[in-house]
Scaffold this motif. Sequence first.
Motif, mmCIF file in Angstrom:
data_model
loop_
_atom_site.group_PDB
_atom_site.id
_atom_site.type_symbol
_atom_site.label_atom_id
_atom_site.label_comp_id
_atom_site.label_asym_id
_atom_site.label_seq_id
_atom_site.Cartn_x
_atom_site.Cartn_y
_atom_site.Cartn_z
ATOM 1 N N GLN A 51 2.167 -4.787 22.324
ATOM 2 C CA GLN A 51 1.602 -5.879 21.531
ATOM 3 C C GLN A 51 2.492 -6.122 20.339
ATOM 4 O O GLN A 51 3.174 -5.211 19.855
ATOM 5 C CB GLN A 51 0.187 -5.557 21.083
ATOM 6 N N TRP A 52 2.474 -7.346 19.828
ATOM 7 C CA TRP A 52 3.273 -7.728 18.683
ATOM 8 C C TRP A 52 2.340 -8.289 17.627
ATOM 9 O O TRP A 52 1.510 -9.146 17.924
ATOM 10 C CB TRP A 52 4.284 -8.781 19.114
ATOM 11 N N MET A 53 2.460 -7.794 16.422
ATOM 12 C CA MET A 53 1.656 -8.312 15.322
ATOM 13 C C MET A 53 2.590 -8.752 14.209
ATOM 14 O O MET A 53 3.514 -8.021 13.859
ATOM 15 C CB MET A 53 0.718 -7.234 14.766
ATOM 16 N N GLU A 54 2.366 -9.933 13.682
ATOM 17 C CA GLU A 54 3.107 -10.390 12.518
ATOM 18 C C GLU A 54 2.117 -10.549 11.382
ATOM 19 O O GLU A 54 1.100 -11.203 11.529
ATOM 20 C CB GLU A 54 3.794 -11.727 12.801
ATOM 21 N N LEU A 55 2.406 -9.882 10.277
ATOM 22 C CA LEU A 55 1.526 -9.914 9.120
ATOM 23 C C LEU A 55 2.352 -10.272 7.889
ATOM 24 O O LEU A 55 3.519 -9.911 7.798
ATOM 25 C CB LEU A 55 0.865 -8.550 8.915
ATOM 26 N N PRO A 56 1.747 -10.931 6.932
ATOM 27 C CA PRO A 56 2.489 -11.210 5.703
ATOM 28 C C PRO A 56 2.841 -9.911 4.988
ATOM 29 O O PRO A 56 2.130 -8.905 5.106
ATOM 30 C CB PRO A 56 1.533 -12.058 4.874
ATOM 31 N N LEU A 57 3.926 -9.926 4.257
ATOM 32 C CA LEU A 57 4.381 -8.740 3.547
ATOM 33 C C LEU A 57 3.294 -8.174 2.646
ATOM 34 O O LEU A 57 3.144 -6.971 2.509
ATOM 35 C CB LEU A 57 5.621 -9.092 2.716
ATOM 36 N N HIS A 58 2.494 -9.014 2.049
ATOM 37 C CA HIS A 58 1.448 -8.590 1.124
ATOM 38 C C HIS A 58 0.397 -7.691 1.783
ATOM 39 O O HIS A 58 -0.254 -6.897 1.109
ATOM 40 C CB HIS A 58 0.783 -9.834 0.519
ATOM 41 N N THR A 59 0.242 -7.761 3.094
ATOM 42 C CA THR A 59 -0.766 -6.969 3.802
ATOM 43 C C THR A 59 -0.613 -5.481 3.535
ATOM 44 O O THR A 59 -1.593 -4.768 3.360
ATOM 45 C CB THR A 59 -0.682 -7.230 5.314
ATOM 46 N N GLY A 60 0.602 -4.982 3.486
ATOM 47 C CA GLY A 60 0.841 -3.561 3.276
ATOM 48 C C GLY A 60 0.300 -3.041 1.960
ATOM 49 O O GLY A 60 -0.089 -1.885 1.858
ATOM 50 N N THR A 61 0.257 -3.877 0.946
ATOM 51 C CA THR A 61 -0.231 -3.393 -0.346
ATOM 52 C C THR A 61 -1.719 -3.083 -0.299
ATOM 53 O O THR A 61 -2.212 -2.316 -1.116
ATOM 54 C CB THR A 61 0.043 -4.402 -1.474
ATOM 55 N N HIS A 62 -2.438 -3.633 0.662
ATOM 56 C CA HIS A 62 -3.856 -3.325 0.780
ATOM 57 C C HIS A 62 -4.058 -1.954 1.426
ATOM 58 O O HIS A 62 -5.032 -1.279 1.146
ATOM 59 C CB HIS A 62 -4.592 -4.413 1.557
ATOM 60 N N PHE A 63 -3.137 -1.542 2.284
ATOM 61 C CA PHE A 63 -3.228 -0.205 2.881
ATOM 62 C C PHE A 63 -2.975 0.873 1.847
ATOM 63 O O PHE A 63 -3.605 1.916 1.856
ATOM 64 C CB PHE A 63 -2.235 -0.038 4.037
ATOM 65 N N ASP A 64 -2.012 0.657 0.990
ATOM 66 C CA ASP A 64 -1.719 1.678 -0.018
ATOM 67 C C ASP A 64 -2.086 1.195 -1.420
ATOM 68 O O ASP A 64 -1.477 1.568 -2.410
ATOM 69 C CB ASP A 64 -0.274 2.154 0.058
ATOM 70 N N GLY A 65 -3.139 0.392 -1.481
ATOM 71 C CA GLY A 65 -3.574 -0.180 -2.745
ATOM 72 C C GLY A 65 -3.923 0.860 -3.794
ATOM 73 O O GLY A 65 -3.768 0.627 -4.986
ATOM 74 N N GLU A 66 -4.371 2.025 -3.356
ATOM 75 C CA GLU A 66 -4.761 3.076 -4.298
ATOM 76 C C GLU A 66 -3.602 3.424 -5.231
ATOM 77 O O GLU A 66 -3.785 3.580 -6.438
ATOM 78 C CB GLU A 66 -5.213 4.310 -3.524
ATOM 79 N N MET A 67 -2.394 3.520 -4.677
ATOM 80 C CA MET A 67 -1.252 3.901 -5.518
ATOM 81 C C MET A 67 -0.859 2.786 -6.488
ATOM 82 O O MET A 67 -0.150 3.027 -7.445
ATOM 83 C CB MET A 67 -0.054 4.331 -4.673
ATOM 84 N N HIS A 68 -1.324 1.580 -6.222
ATOM 85 C CA HIS A 68 -0.996 0.450 -7.094
ATOM 86 C C HIS A 68 -1.930 0.354 -8.300
ATOM 87 O O HIS A 68 -1.591 -0.290 -9.284
ATOM 88 C CB HIS A 68 -1.043 -0.865 -6.313
ATOM 89 N N ILE A 69 -3.111 0.961 -8.193
ATOM 90 C CA ILE A 69 -4.077 0.801 -9.283
ATOM 91 C C ILE A 69 -4.558 2.115 -9.894
ATOM 92 O O ILE A 69 -5.157 2.105 -10.949
ATOM 93 C CB ILE A 69 -5.303 -0.022 -8.821
ATOM 94 N N VAL A 70 -4.291 3.248 -9.231
ATOM 95 C CA VAL A 70 -4.760 4.539 -9.734
ATOM 96 C C VAL A 70 -3.544 5.426 -9.982
ATOM 97 O O VAL A 70 -2.723 5.627 -9.083
ATOM 98 C CB VAL A 70 -5.697 5.226 -8.710
ATOM 99 N N SER A 71 -3.439 5.961 -11.187
ATOM 100 C CA SER A 71 -2.346 6.883 -11.477
ATOM 101 C C SER A 71 -2.448 8.082 -10.541
ATOM 102 O O SER A 71 -3.495 8.729 -10.455
ATOM 103 C CB SER A 71 -2.445 7.340 -12.934
#
Length: 53
Positions: free
Chosen positions: A3-23
Amino acid sequence: MSQWMELPLHTGTHFDGEMHIVSGGRDLASLPIEHLCREGVIVDISDEMHTGQ
Protein backbone atom coordinates in the motif's frame (compact mmCIF):
# COMPACT_ATOMS: atom_id res chain seq x y z
CA MET A 1 0.03 -6.81 -1.15
CA SER A 2 1.52 -3.38 -0.66
CA GLN A 3 0.00 0.00 0.00
CA TRP A 4 1.08 3.58 -0.60
CA MET A 5 0.15 6.46 1.66
CA GLU A 6 0.92 10.10 1.01
CA LEU A 7 0.56 12.42 3.96
CA PRO A 8 1.44 16.07 4.41
CA LEU A 9 4.73 16.70 6.18
CA HIS A 10 2.87 18.23 9.13
CA THR A 11 1.25 14.85 9.95
CA GLY A 12 4.42 13.58 11.63
CA THR A 13 4.38 16.32 14.23
CA HIS A 14 1.14 14.91 15.60
CA PHE A 15 2.78 11.52 16.21
CA ASP A 16 5.61 13.04 18.19
CA GLY A 17 3.71 16.08 19.40
CA GLU A 18 4.68 15.38 23.01
CA MET A 19 8.29 16.37 22.34
CA HIS A 20 7.11 19.62 20.76
CA ILE A 21 5.17 20.83 23.79
CA VAL A 22 6.57 19.03 26.86
CA SER A 23 10.14 19.45 28.05
CA GLY A 24 11.67 15.96 27.84
CA GLY A 25 8.61 14.67 25.93
CA ARG A 26 8.81 11.46 23.93
CA ASP A 27 9.55 11.35 20.21
CA LEU A 28 8.16 8.92 17.65
CA ALA A 29 10.97 6.40 18.22
CA SER A 30 10.03 6.22 21.91
CA LEU A 31 6.43 5.18 21.28
CA PRO A 32 5.67 1.46 21.41
CA ILE A 33 4.60 0.19 17.97
CA GLU A 34 1.33 -0.99 19.58
CA HIS A 35 0.35 2.67 19.97
CA LEU A 36 0.48 3.13 16.19
CA CYS A 37 -0.79 -0.18 14.79
CA ARG A 38 -4.30 -1.43 15.37
CA GLU A 39 -6.81 -3.74 13.78
CA GLY A 40 -8.24 -2.28 10.60
CA VAL A 41 -10.94 -2.92 8.04
CA ILE A 42 -11.12 -2.78 4.26
CA VAL A 43 -14.15 -1.06 2.80
CA ASP A 44 -14.77 -1.84 -0.87
CA ILE A 45 -16.49 1.17 -2.44
CA SER A 46 -15.34 0.38 -5.97
CA ASP A 47 -18.96 -0.04 -7.13
CA GLU A 48 -19.62 3.54 -6.04
CA MET A 49 -16.59 5.06 -7.79
CA HIS A 50 -16.65 6.51 -11.29
CA THR A 51 -13.66 5.81 -13.50
CA GLY A 52 -14.33 8.77 -15.81
CA GLN A 53 -14.90 6.52 -18.81
